[in-house]
Design an enzyme around this catalytic site. Structure first.
Site, PDB file in Angstrom:
ATOM      1  N   LYS A  89      13.789 -72.305  41.090  1.00 22.33           N
ATOM      2  CA  LYS A  89      13.023 -71.826  42.233  1.00 22.33           C
ATOM      3  C   LYS A  89      13.084 -72.876  43.339  1.00 22.33           C
ATOM      4  O   LYS A  89      12.903 -74.072  43.082  1.00 22.33           O
ATOM      5  CB  LYS A  89      11.568 -71.601  41.794  1.00 22.33           C
ATOM      6  CG  LYS A  89      10.698 -70.858  42.771  1.00 22.33           C
ATOM      7  CD  LYS A  89       9.326 -70.635  42.146  1.00 22.33           C
ATOM      8  CE  LYS A  89       8.384 -69.920  43.106  1.00 22.33           C
ATOM      9  NZ  LYS A  89       7.030 -69.772  42.513  1.00 22.33           N
ATOM     10  N   HIS A 141      11.198 -72.815  46.176  1.00 25.95           N
ATOM     11  CA  HIS A 141       9.984 -72.852  46.979  1.00 25.95           C
ATOM     12  C   HIS A 141       8.782 -73.028  46.051  1.00 25.95           C
ATOM     13  O   HIS A 141       8.910 -72.978  44.828  1.00 25.95           O
ATOM     14  CB  HIS A 141       9.833 -71.560  47.798  1.00 25.95           C
ATOM     15  CG  HIS A 141       9.750 -70.331  46.958  1.00 25.95           C
ATOM     16  ND1 HIS A 141      10.870 -69.720  46.428  1.00 25.95           N
ATOM     17  CD2 HIS A 141       8.685 -69.597  46.530  1.00 25.95           C
ATOM     18  CE1 HIS A 141      10.509 -68.661  45.728  1.00 25.95           C
ATOM     19  NE2 HIS A 141       9.186 -68.565  45.759  1.00 25.95           N
TER      20      HIS A 141
END
Length: 235
Positions: free
Chosen positions: A121, A123
């Site tokens: 991921k 973010h």
């Protein structure tokens, strides 16, 4: 067989090995009742045509997942393996590790747990690991082991974080050859130097079916499959 059953303070104490055999037998019956352990003709991930199939993804109610977690907790406790936290490989291992952490906490052993994402991921908190930071001795929780791929990936993630793989807990050990003459479980134990804990094994399944006349045909099919793919020496 004579059972060493001791009576103390009005209670019956059953030897640990007897209790473990009962747990394994109860687990096989539970898996069949839930439709998780099925008989017929199935193609495994390794491409083999198998007369039985185990799919932990079919433990799909809160009650069944909770009961499964209790079996995991009992097997882990009986193994004596030392660990500090749990890790669930994506995707099935996520629910399994989470539920097992809850079951252990209910028994008085509250440990952290984590799991991985298939894709990092970029973010928020980022990274591939969700949950508690990987630290100390990490016990992996998965359903079955075919080629040991999920374990290899998990070991790499754990070691990259500076933690130590403590072992693997599985639902079922199929006791069949992996890429060579050893079983997939034996290959993982030798390659990574860690123990593999199984709630039940193919031996337990065969023992259960031997006492269930309606499964005679499945028992014969499993015997033939085992002759072709089983390991000759499985500790």
């Amino acid at each position: 067989m004579t059972r060493n059953i001791l009576k103390s303070a009005g209670k019956i104490s059953i030897p640990r090995n007897v209790g473990e055999r009962l747990d394994r037998r109860n687990f096989i019956a539970f898996a069949i009742d839930c439709g998780v352990l099925r008989f017929g003709s199935f193609v495994t991930k390794s491409g083999r045509s198998s007369p039985y199939f185990f799919d932990a993804g079919l433990f799909r109610t809160g009650a069944s997942l909770g009961r499964l977690a209790e079996f995991y907790a009992a097997a882990i406790r009986a193994s004596g393996v030392a660990f500090d936290m749990l890790f669930g490989p994506a995707y099935k291992g996520i629910a399994l590790a989470t539920a097992t952490a809850v079951a252990l906490a209910r028994e008085g052993r509250d440990v952290p747990y984590a799991y991985n994402r298939k894709e990092a991921k970029d973010h928020g908190e980022g990274g591939v690991v969700v949950g508690a930071p990987l630290a100390g001795r990490v016990l992996m929780i998965d359903d079955v082991m075919t080629a040991g791929t999920a374990v290899r990936e998990s070991v790499a993630i754990i070691q990259a974080a500076g933690a130590v793989p403590a072992g693997v807990a599985l639902c079922l050990d199929r006791m069949e050859r992996g890429t060579g003459e050893l079983s997939a479980v034996q290959e993982v134990e030798r390659r990574h130097g860690i123990p593999v804990i199984a709630i039940a094994t193919l031996d337990d399944l065969v023992g259960y079916l031997q006492d269930a006349p309606r499964h005679e045909e499945s028992l014969r099919a499993i015997a033939a499959y085992r002759k072709q793919y089983g390991v000759s020496n499985h500790a």
